[in-house]
Design an enzyme around this catalytic site. Structure first.
Site, PDB file in Angstrom:
ATOM      1  N   GLY A 150       0.818  -1.207   0.000  1.00 55.97           N
ATOM      2  CA  GLY A 150       0.000   0.000   0.000  1.00 55.97           C
ATOM      3  C   GLY A 150       0.850   1.254   0.000  1.00 55.97           C
ATOM      4  CG  LEU A 151       2.006   3.119   3.005  1.00 52.48           C
ATOM      5  CD1 LEU A 151       3.327   3.023   3.748  1.00 52.48           C
ATOM      6  CD2 LEU A 151       1.070   4.080   3.704  1.00 52.48           C
ATOM      7  CB  CYS A 152       1.138   3.337  -3.989  1.00 53.36           C
ATOM      8  SG  CYS A 152       0.054   1.904  -3.990  1.00 53.36           S
ATOM      9  N   GLY A 153      -1.072   6.017  -2.688  1.00 53.10           N
ATOM     10  CA  GLY A 153      -2.158   6.899  -3.112  1.00 53.10           C
ATOM     11  C   GLY A 153      -3.387   6.135  -3.595  1.00 53.10           C
ATOM     12  CB  ALA A 190       1.195   5.963  -7.008  1.00 52.93           C
TER      13      ALA A 190
END
Length: 289
Positions: free
Chosen positions: A88-91, A244
């Protein structure tokens, strides 16, 4: 109102978070260069392979065409191959892909088609399972591989071709992001099985003789074309993930800085008010004496 100690602790906590997001931003920026170069370098090969296939497909038709090119004769059952990230942590990258896949599934369902999903990557599974609980078929796990490459793409393509030959679906669509910049990764949906017949072939006055025949060459090239498309999607998702992630971590770092400034102002005002109150109490006590 928060006490001075609470405000000080919160400022320290946000500063620690800011250091983490800044570090992740720098790591993503470093990985982005390599991932972007890999994605861009793979595109000319895929384009050239399509051109070669166009030339061959124009000479093969009817019963001589391989099944991967001719199709099953039906388009009732559709398979959506959705490529997501494992982290995760990709907008909004994964949510945009899930939204595009869901829209395509609903469009096909409204047209009377049967839809099933083949999921690549972890992050798209949960939302798609919630939205389409009875339409999730197979999935391919790429989380155990540090950098998914052609070997993983070949495994996915081989499994898809096996499912196709077994009559599990008639048409397969690939849902993946096209990397344009760190700010833009557009969801893309391409048909990969049966391989769409190119509308145009390169014009050439040269006379080309194929050995062996066009049918035998297509039999070899069509599976390679599917593998190449999936490999390109894996490269695009890696570049899109880093782009991202870099953008999301940059925004998080900026937001943390803004929050630190607000909390610092609040801390200073509370501290000043406390000092003023103490001074007033001291003066009032002195006057009372």
């Amino acid at each position: 109102m928060a006490s001075l100690k609470e405000l000080k602790d919160r400022i320290g906590s946000v500063k620690s978070t800011q250091k983490i997001t800044k570090a992740k931003q720098m790591v993503a920026a470093a990985k982005l260069r390599k991932a972007q170069a890999a994605a861009e370098e793979a595109r000319p090969y895929a384009e050239r392979l399509s051109a070669v296939m166009a030339a061959l497909a124009s000479k093969v038709s009817g019963d001589d065409a391989p099944k991967l090119l001719a199709g099953t004769g039906s388009d009732k059952r559709h398979l959506l191959v959705v490529v997501n990230t494992d982290k995760g942590l990709c907008g909004g990258l994964n949510s945009n892909l899930v939204r595009a896949a869901g829209a395509k599934a609903r469009e096909l369902t409204a047209a009377g088609k049967d839809v099933e999903f083949y999921l690549v990557g972890k992050k798209g599974r949960a939302p798609l399972k919630r939205a389409f609980p009875n339409q999730i078929g197979h999935h391919f796990d790429t989380s155990e591989v540090r950098t998914p490459g052609f070997e993983e793409a070949a495994s996915i393509a081989d499994e898809l071709v096996e499912l196709y030959d077994a009559g599990k679906f008639d048409v397969a669509h690939l849902v993946y992001p096209t990397f344009k910049s760190a700010l833009a990764q557009d969801p893309t949906i391409d048909q990969i099985i049966p391989v769409p017949s190119p509308t145009t072939a390169e014009d050439s006055d040269a006379v080309v003789e194929y050995e062996p025949g066009e049918e035998e060459i297509l039999e070899e090239l069509l599976p390679r074309y599917v593998k190449t498309q999936i490999f390109g999607a894996l490269l695009e998702i890696m570049a899109s993930e880093q782009g991202a992630s870099m953008t999301a971590m940059d925004n998080a770092t900026r937001n943390a800085g803004d929050l630190i400034n607000k909390l610092t102002v609040q801390y200073n005002r509370s501290r000043q008010a406390a000092i003023t109150t103490e001074l007033i109490e001291i003066i009032a006590g002195a006057e009372a004496l």
